[in-house]
Design a protein around this motif. Structure first.
Motif, short mmCIF file in Angstrom:
data_model
loop_
_atom_site.label_atom_id
_atom_site.label_comp_id
_atom_site.label_asym_id
_atom_site.label_seq_id
_atom_site.Cartn_x
_atom_site.Cartn_y
_atom_site.Cartn_z
N CYS A 89 0.84 -1.19 0.00
CA CYS A 89 0.00 0.00 0.00
C CYS A 89 0.88 1.25 0.00
O CYS A 89 1.83 1.35 0.77
CB CYS A 89 -0.90 -0.03 1.23
SG CYS A 89 -1.85 1.49 1.43
N GLU A 91 0.00 4.11 0.91
CA GLU A 91 -0.33 4.97 2.04
C GLU A 91 0.29 4.47 3.35
O GLU A 91 1.01 5.18 4.01
CB GLU A 91 -1.86 5.05 2.23
CG GLU A 91 -2.58 5.87 1.18
CD GLU A 91 -2.59 7.36 1.49
OE1 GLU A 91 -2.47 8.13 0.53
OE2 GLU A 91 -2.73 7.72 2.66
N CYS A 92 -0.06 3.24 3.70
CA CYS A 92 0.35 2.73 5.02
C CYS A 92 1.50 1.72 4.93
O CYS A 92 2.07 1.36 5.96
CB CYS A 92 -0.86 2.11 5.74
SG CYS A 92 -1.49 0.64 4.94
N CYS A 110 -4.28 -0.27 -0.09
CA CYS A 110 -5.05 -1.35 0.53
C CYS A 110 -6.50 -0.90 0.67
O CYS A 110 -6.82 0.28 0.47
CB CYS A 110 -4.44 -1.75 1.87
SG CYS A 110 -4.67 -0.54 3.17
N CYS A 113 -7.12 2.08 3.14
CA CYS A 113 -6.64 3.40 2.71
C CYS A 113 -7.40 3.93 1.50
O CYS A 113 -7.39 5.13 1.24
CB CYS A 113 -5.16 3.37 2.39
SG CYS A 113 -4.14 3.04 3.83
ZN ZN Z 1 -3.03 1.08 3.35
#
Ligand code: ZN
Length: 115
Positions: A89, A91-92, A110, A113
């Motif tokens: 992902c 983002e995370c 994911c 997110c």
């Molecule tokens: Zn994520």
């Protein structure tokens, strides 16, 4: 699904997206990956017809944008595969689930997110 198969799927998807875009849009070489919808020809038809064509142009433009975005993500996913960071992902940093990648092989976020 293993990464080799997934890569084949992404390459196939890339070809399909390109051929769909080529039907009604022209690739803009600058900036890379940007496509422009061809404006339909006005060949002296009635004003009403022209209005229809503008409407058609507007809807083609929105289709073009979503295809263009999908193509961009597909290309990015292929690049990530080369780098070995595919499936993470953006983002995370967590792994994107197998189920999600099978459904959307070009996913860069994911499920959590993406909401
Ligand atoms: Zn994520």
């Amino acid at each position: 699904m293993n990464n080799k198969k997934r890569r084949e799927k992404l390459i196939k998807q890339k070809k399909e997206l390109r051929s769909m875009l080529e039907r009604f849009a022209k690739e803009d070489t600058k900036p890379k990956g940007d496509w422009d919808t061809k404006f339909p020809k006005f060949d002296g038809g009635a004003l009403e017809e022209a209005a229809d064509e503008v409407e058609e142009y507007e809807s083609l433009r929105s289709v073009e944008h979503s295809l263009e975005l999908k193509l961009k993500k597909t290309n990015e996913a292929l690049e990530k595969m080369e780098e070995g960071s595919y499936g993470k992902c953006s983002e995370c940093g967590n792994a994107i689930s197998e189920k999600r990648l099978s459904l959307i092989p070009e996913a860069d976020k994911c499920k959590d997110c993406n909401n």
